[in-house]
Design a protein around this motif. Structure first.
Motif, PDB file in Angstrom:
ATOM      1  N   UNK A 160      -5.278  -2.286  13.163  1.00 26.66           N
ATOM      2  CA  UNK A 160      -4.809  -3.399  12.333  1.00 26.66           C
ATOM      3  C   UNK A 160      -3.641  -2.956  11.452  1.00 26.66           C
ATOM      4  N   UNK A 161      -3.765  -1.756  10.884  1.00 22.16           N
ATOM      5  CA  UNK A 161      -2.732  -1.281   9.959  1.00 22.16           C
ATOM      6  C   UNK A 161      -1.411  -1.010  10.664  1.00 22.16           C
ATOM      7  N   UNK A 162      -1.459  -0.670  11.966  1.00 21.40           N
ATOM      8  CA  UNK A 162      -0.221  -0.417  12.700  1.00 21.40           C
ATOM      9  C   UNK A 162       0.273  -1.658  13.424  1.00 21.40           C
ATOM     10  N   UNK A 163      -0.401  -2.773  13.233  1.00 20.05           N
ATOM     11  CA  UNK A 163       0.054  -4.030  13.822  1.00 20.05           C
ATOM     12  C   UNK A 163       0.969  -4.742  12.837  1.00 20.05           C
ATOM     13  N   UNK A 164       1.999  -4.045  12.377  1.00 20.50           N
ATOM     14  CA  UNK A 164       2.923  -4.614  11.415  1.00 20.50           C
ATOM     15  C   UNK A 164       2.763  -3.980  10.054  1.00 20.50           C
ATOM     16  N   UNK A 165       3.542  -4.469   9.121  1.00 22.12           N
ATOM     17  CA  UNK A 165       3.562  -3.918   7.772  1.00 22.12           C
ATOM     18  C   UNK A 165       2.360  -4.447   7.000  1.00 22.12           C
ATOM     19  N   UNK A 166       1.543  -3.544   6.442  1.00 21.05           N
ATOM     20  CA  UNK A 166       0.389  -3.926   5.626  1.00 21.05           C
ATOM     21  C   UNK A 166       0.729  -3.675   4.171  1.00 21.05           C
ATOM     22  N   UNK A 167       1.013  -4.723   3.394  1.00 22.25           N
ATOM     23  CA  UNK A 167       1.329  -4.519   1.985  1.00 22.25           C
ATOM     24  C   UNK A 167       0.083  -4.156   1.185  1.00 22.25           C
ATOM     25  N   UNK A 168       0.220  -4.159  -0.161  1.00 18.20           N
ATOM     26  CA  UNK A 168      -0.891  -3.808  -1.029  1.00 18.20           C
ATOM     27  C   UNK A 168      -2.041  -4.782  -0.812  1.00 18.20           C
ATOM     28  N   UNK A 169      -3.255  -4.307  -1.049  1.00 15.98           N
ATOM     29  CA  UNK A 169      -4.438  -5.130  -0.843  1.00 15.98           C
ATOM     30  C   UNK A 169      -5.375  -4.516   0.163  1.00 15.98           C
ATOM     31  N   UNK A 170      -4.875  -3.555   0.944  1.00 12.82           N
ATOM     32  CA  UNK A 170      -5.740  -2.783   1.834  1.00 12.82           C
ATOM     33  C   UNK A 170      -6.536  -3.654   2.782  1.00 12.82           C
ATOM     34  N   UNK A 511     -11.468   2.393 -11.368  1.00 13.65           N
ATOM     35  CA  UNK A 511     -11.075   1.425 -12.391  1.00 13.65           C
ATOM     36  C   UNK A 511      -9.596   1.071 -12.298  1.00 13.65           C
ATOM     37  N   UNK A 512      -8.824   1.876 -11.600  1.00 11.73           N
ATOM     38  CA  UNK A 512      -7.417   1.553 -11.376  1.00 11.73           C
ATOM     39  C   UNK A 512      -7.245   0.637 -10.165  1.00 11.73           C
ATOM     40  N   UNK A 513      -7.983   0.936  -9.078  1.00 10.18           N
ATOM     41  CA  UNK A 513      -7.805   0.186  -7.837  1.00 10.18           C
ATOM     42  C   UNK A 513      -8.480  -1.166  -7.826  1.00 10.18           C
ATOM     43  N   UNK A 514      -9.694  -1.254  -8.381  1.00  9.90           N
ATOM     44  CA  UNK A 514     -10.446  -2.513  -8.317  1.00  9.90           C
ATOM     45  C   UNK A 514      -9.717  -3.674  -9.007  1.00  9.90           C
ATOM     46  N   UNK A 515      -9.169  -3.502 -10.218  1.00  8.12           N
ATOM     47  CA  UNK A 515      -8.445  -4.635 -10.834  1.00  8.12           C
ATOM     48  C   UNK A 515      -7.250  -5.095 -10.016  1.00  8.12           C
ATOM     49  N   UNK A 516      -6.568  -4.180  -9.362  1.00  6.50           N
ATOM     50  CA  UNK A 516      -5.411  -4.566  -8.549  1.00  6.50           C
ATOM     51  C   UNK A 516      -5.847  -5.350  -7.312  1.00  6.50           C
ATOM     52  N   UNK A 517      -6.974  -4.971  -6.759  1.00  3.39           N
ATOM     53  CA  UNK A 517      -7.503  -5.734  -5.633  1.00  3.39           C
ATOM     54  C   UNK A 517      -7.876  -7.144  -6.069  1.00  3.39           C
ATOM     55  N   UNK A 518      -8.531  -7.266  -7.209  1.00  2.62           N
ATOM     56  CA  UNK A 518      -8.878  -8.589  -7.732  1.00  2.62           C
ATOM     57  C   UNK A 518      -7.619  -9.389  -8.043  1.00  2.62           C
ATOM     58  N   UNK A 519      -6.605  -8.733  -8.559  1.00  2.00           N
ATOM     59  CA  UNK A 519      -5.348  -9.421  -8.859  1.00  2.00           C
ATOM     60  C   UNK A 519      -4.697  -9.948  -7.593  1.00  2.00           C
ATOM     61  N   UNK A 520      -4.741  -9.147  -6.508  1.00  2.33           N
ATOM     62  CA  UNK A 520      -4.173  -9.597  -5.230  1.00  2.33           C
ATOM     63  C   UNK A 520      -4.916 -10.830  -4.714  1.00  2.33           C
TER      64      UNK A 520
END
Length: 1117
Positions: A160-170, A511-520
């Motif tokens: 999936x990750x190599x099927x095009x550009x995967x931006x932030x959000x994992x 605590x750094x990654x989880x808020x960014x995921x919620x923001x996305x």
């Protein structure tokens, strides 16, 4: 890049036309609004591309776009930025800061972050206990099962990750874009909750290390003198208080300076790696010199080390027997005649070595598991114990007790978080120099490394450490040391401090990654009540999301038990991984055109196996947690579905089916599909003979090869007549279409229209084919074979009208030429090439069609070659690099060649060819005149041609031309003599044959000039006496000066392109070529057909392609 990026708003039905409810990706391809009209005109100043100049507004030259195409994906932005279209607002836009190109490679960008996220608190605090409880075999099965799950998930994720550009959000971005917003939102929330509870688990592990192994005296609730539930409650209260304090400090650090967290990541990673090396060094040392870690055993029961100073009941000092601290622990006084515990009196005290070493053979004893009930005393296997079952156990706080009831499934739930963290690389895809290469290699290498470490640790722990020490979770029997620390070299403190800092770092990362995921998720707007969490500080930091994350994390802190929190986050991670595997499997089985992963080592069966393992592990870990997690995901799914669409209920099975079909059609009606979901939905315009039989079955074969059984196919034809009189003919035609579709294995629908005129019937098919949103977007029509014959003149006019109507309707058009030479579905090409001549960019159809064809077994062995044309001012070397970069981003493998076509003088042959074309056009226009009018018109054309011959004969310039060359030029006029029976027309064409020897105008210097006929390229050296003779020659051809210069330039383009294409692609199995647009003036229809004929002459199989005015291929996942 902003000069080449715009949304195609006009052709999509306005700015608000959105197919999937989200904005379009910014497109550098179609209708580049930034280019001024002057610049566009400059692209066609040369005579070489004049054939395409009328549509330069919508189909720009490839060479003018290649730079932006190649560099389009190099910006590390988030998922929202990648999908938001920049509005074409008038006025100056604020200038943006230049974005630094991503520089991280595989090691720093993927491998090490994954290592840091995978290795964690479970390895240091629970791994030895798991081996002691489950045994080496049981623990190895758990580790192998969990590592296999993550490896299979990593394979799916790499695809999936190599099927095009995967931006932030994992994983959230990957799943939401693969399975839709409902699944994406549900799994995104699960992944967010898993990451948040992981932060709580790391904080609890940090506090456990601090209060038990580093500074036990810092406990607020003292444990001394407490037994059983009281001691357990005191420990949990300490965890809650200190956990809340540490959580607040970490949240403050993340809020104030997240950049420092990222800078310290390498320091924390170094602590982890150093600790692991210390363990391996300790294992090696045990083989040479085992460390001294004595364990005191009473009977077969393990004693708490703080309850004794010497592992003996009494000792001899100066021939005097003195009782020890151990005696006083089990007796009411220190005297020898004191009353003591019965078990203490009946059993001897034994001191055993806690770490006998890797060569001691202890592995056999630790091979099988020992599962314990809560409160049961840890016992040593093989030692004799004298115990009276009728006497209850007293002074149990002197023994090492099991703090929880253990069983196999509990161990799975506690261990699984130690293999999570495989998404760390995909989450950083925007920062990677080459994400499509780094993510698969880095992630799979990290999982392989960690799996080897985990599996070897299971075996080495079982081979080096005594079983009662392994089962001693908090090291109570070895002086309160961390059990894994007792094995480490040079000191247990290496592990203690290393694990402490690694858990701190992992907590900060969560605590750094989880808020960014919620923001996305919030910024995507798919869950309305979360939109407030999409806002943050001015620099984009997710303040509100951090606050919610800390609040949810506090729930895990209140639970306070590491063993209770671990299964919770296992559920959420397992659900996330399950849907990653499901997304990969469905994409593979559905054969979506956009599914072109660069990572090739995947299979749908592996994805289904990974999905099954995830689902099994969820219920193995905790069936009630699994139900709760799935319930949360289901509620979110239904909430998103409810907010996004109106429900429709049916009555009975058929009612539900009809309701589902209606619901799906209504959803399709909302707008055009997203670019990555675009696939050709084909309307095949088939011709039937007088018996209503399909005349060109290979047209259906080609449709089948393009579709591979997927998507919509409508095979339509038109019957001339009235509905009342010709309904039976229409029924026969429909049956014939169905039979041909069945023979050619075309899955779709047939449609027959009755109309008084064939032209109107075809137009009706194009207009009304399909139902609602399930409509065709591509028209497949065969080239009119005998268009030059007088009886078929209306046939080619109908064809040109089809071209015009598809252009107006924004439909793609495919025109196979020489359709009878196309392969049937039973044929196989064992080698060969599919050549793409990419001249103008009109949506990416030329890239997508060969990919779709190569999915079919007929074309599977053919390789793809892409040719593009460089003009005088183009850098062909850079163009080739840009095309290769663009293809790399599209995940399409093809050879690339840039063909240089410099502007040259228009040859005499081009003028003669144009003259013949216009004379033929005049003849065709006379077909409907009266006999007298026709004779007068033909006589005037004949006189004109004779005048041309006389002027040639009086020319002082002499040149020679072979008979073969004359025949090749006159080949097409001779066809006219067959088609037209009028004697004067035949006479005219014979005159034209004698007048059609082309001579190349000389160059200004009067030197050698190359001229080209439609069969091959030859050069002629003209003997020129004076520099002005060339001009005299031109002046001797006044009929050339009277020609339409636009037609001359178009003929020049067709001849030059045909010359190059036949030279490069003569042996190709199929040639795909941009189809020029029809003339706006219908007076030039005959000339347009002649241009296309010249353009494709000498090629066996040609597929002319016109885009539908929108992008059909994307670099994004």
């Amino acid at each position: 890049m902003s000069n080449n990026v715009t949304d195609r708003v006009e052709a999509e039905g306005g700015h608000n036309s959105q197919g999937d409810g989200i904005p379009r990706e910014s497109s550098p391809f179609i209708n580049s609004s930034a280019a001024s009209d002057v610049e566009k005109n400059q692209q066609y100043d040369g005579k070489n591309m004049a054939l395409f100049e009328e549509e330069m507004d919508t189909s720009p030259m490839v060479s003018s776009l290649l730079s932006s195409l190649a560099n389009y994906s190099n910006l590390p932005t988030g998922s929202k930025e990648h999908e938001e279209a920049e509005n074409n607002e008038e006025g100056a836009r604020p200038t943006k800061k230049p974005v630094k190109a991503p520089q991280l490679g595989t090691l720093m960008g993927v491998y090490l972050p994954c290592i840091q996220n995978i290795f964690g608190v479970i390895l240091f605090l629970r791994m030895t206990w798991m081996v002691g409880i489950g045994g080496v075999l049981g623990s190895f099965i758990i580790v192998f099962m969990c590592c296999s799950t993550t490896m299979l998930t990593a394979i799916s994720m790499s695809a999936i990750a190599t099927n095009g550009v995967v931006p932030a959000g994992g994983s959230y971005y990957m799943i939401s874009r693969s399975l839709g917003p409902e699944f994406g939102g549900a799994v995104g929330i699960c992944f967010y909750l898993g990451t948040t509870f992981a932060g709580a688990m790391y904080i609890l592990g940090c506090i456990e290390i601090l209060l038990i192994y580093i500074v036990p005296q810092a406990a607020i609730f003292k444990l001394e003198g407490l037994e059983g539930p009281e001691a357990e409650a005191a420990l949990l209260n300490n965890m809650r208080v200190y956990g809340t304090i540490v959580l607040s400090l970490m949240a403050l650090v993340v809020f104030v300076g997240v950049k420092y967290v990222n800078k310290l990541a390498l320091v924390f990673l170094a602590c982890v790696i150093l600790s692991i090396f210390a363990v391996y060094a300790g294992v090696i040392k045990t083989a040479i010199d085992p460390p001294v870690f004595p364990v005191c055993i009473l009977g077969n029961r393990t004693l708490v080390s703080k309850g004794y100073d010497v592992c003996a009941k009494v000792i001899e000092i100066d021939n005097e027997t003195i009782t020890t601290k151990l005696w006083r622990s089990f007796c009411d006084s220190e005297h020898l005649n004191a009353t003591c515990d019965d078990y203490f009196i009946d059993n001897n005290v034994t001191e055993i070595q806690g770490i006998p070493g890797v060569t001691s053979g202890i592995l056999a004893e630790n091979l099988f598991g020992t599962y314990l009930e809560k409160g049961v005393i840890l016992e040593k296997r093989g030692l004799v114990s004298d115990v009276d079952p009728d006497i209850p156990t007293t002074r149990s706080n002197r023994y090492v007790l099991a703090d929880i009831t253990s069983f196999f499934t509990l161990l799975v739930g506690i261990y699984f978080p130690s293999v999570t963290g495989i998404m760390a690389g995909s989450n950083r895809s925007g920062d990677l120099r080459d994400a499509q290469k780094s993510i698969p290699i880095g992630t799979i290498a990290a999982i392989t490394t960690t799996s080897i470490v985990y599996m070897s640790s299971v075996v080495l722990f079982g081979a080096c450490i005594e079983g009662v020490v392994l089962r001693d979770k908090f090291g109570e029997g070895v002086d309160g040391n961390l059990v894994i620390g007792t094995l480490a070299w040079p000191s247990p403190w290496v592990i203690v401090f290393g694990s402490f800092f690694s858990t701190c770092g992992a907590g900060l990362q969560s605590l750094t990654g989880a808020p960014r995921l919620l923001q996305a998720i919030a910024r995507d707007g798919i869950i309305p009540f979360l939109r407030v969490f999409g806002h943050g500080k001015a620099n984009g930091e997710p303040t509100w999301a951090l606050l919610l994350t800390a609040s949810i994390c506090e729930i895990g802190i209140i639970i306070a038990s590491l063993d209770a929190v671990a299964p919770i986050l296992s559920m959420f991670f397992l659900m996330c991984y399950m849907f990653v595997n499901l997304a990969c499997a469905l994409q593979t089985l559905l054969r979506t055109p956009n599914w072109r992963p660069r990572f090739k080592f995947y299979h749908w069966a592996l994805s289904f196996l990974g999905m099954s393992l995830c689902l099994s592990l969820m219920f193995i870990c905790s069936w009630y947690y699994a139900i709760v997690a799935m319930g949360i995901a289901t509620c979110i799914y239904k909430y998103i579905e409810f907010c996004g669409a109106e429900k429709e209920w049916g009555d009975g099975i058929r009612g539900i089916s009809l309701s589902a079909a209606r619901y799906a059609l209504m959803r399709l009606e909302e707008g055009p599909p997203h670019t990555k979901n675009w696939r050709p939905q084909i309307l095949v315009l088939a011709d039937v003979d007088d018996e209503q039989n399909v005349m060109q079955p290979r047209l259906l074969s080609l449709a089948n090869q393009l579709k591979a059984g997927k998507g919509l196919t409508i095979v339509g034809t038109s019957v001339v007549g009235t509905f009342l009189d010709n309904y039976a003919d229409a029924q026969r035609a429909d049956q014939s279409l169905r039979k041909s579709m069945e023979t050619e294995k075309v899955k779709g629908f047939s449609q027959v229209v009755i109309s008084s005129y064939l032209r109107d019937g075809t137009s009706h098919l194009i207009q009304v084919g399909g139902l609602g949103g399930l409509k065709h977007n591509t028209v497949l029509v065969s080239w009119p074979r005998d268009w030059k014959q007088a009886k078929d003149h209306q046939h080619f006019r109908n064809f040109i009208e089809v071209v015009r109507e598809t252009t107006v309707a924004s439909l793609a058009l495919l025109v196979p030429k020489n359709i009878s030479n196309y392969p049937s579905n039973g044929e196989r090409f064992t080698e060969g090439h599919i050549d793409v001549w990419w001249i103008v960019h009109d949506g990416g159809m030329l890239m997508l069609l060969p990919f779709l064809l190569r999915q079919h077994k007929v074309w599977r062995k053919c390789k793809m070659r892409i040719f593009t044309v460089a003009q005088m001012d183009d850098n062909s070397i850079q163009m080739k690099k840009d095309v290769m970069t663009f293809l790399y981003h599209l995940r399409i493998e093809a050879e690339v060649e840039v063909v240089e076509m410099h502007d040259g003088d228009i040859s005499a042959y081009t003028y003669e060819k144009t003259l013949l074309m216009e004379q033929r056009s005049q003849i065709l226009k006379q077909m409907h005149l009266t006999k007298n009018e026709m004779e007068r018109e033909i006589q005037s054309i004949t006189d004109s041609s004779r005048g041309s011959i006389r002027r040639k004969k009086t020319s002082s310039l002499r040149h020679q031309r072979s008979t073969e060359e004359g025949d090749s030029v006159a080949e097409k006029p001779e066809e006219e003599s067959v088609a037209v029976s009028n004697t004067k027309q035949v006479q005219l064409i014979r005159h034209k044959k004698s007048a059609s020897s082309p001579a190349s105008p000389t160059s200004p210097e009067g030197g050698a000039t190359i001229w080209t006929d439609n069969k091959r390229e030859k050069s002629q050296t003209l003997a020129v006496a004076q520099p002005g003779v060339g001009k005299d020659l031109f002046n001797m051809k006044p009929e050339w000066e009277n020609l339409n210069q636009s037609d001359v330039r178009r003929m020049h383009t067709a001849l030059r392109l045909n010359e190059v294409i036949t030279r490069k692609s003569k042996e190709a199995k199929l040639v795909l070529l941009n189809m020029p647009g029809p003339p706006k003036d219908r007076m030039g229809d005959e000339n347009y057909m002649e241009f296309l004929e010249v353009l494709t002459e000498g090629l066996n199989r040609v597929l002319l392609v016109r885009g539908g005015g929108r992008e059909v291929i994307t670099i994004y996942s």
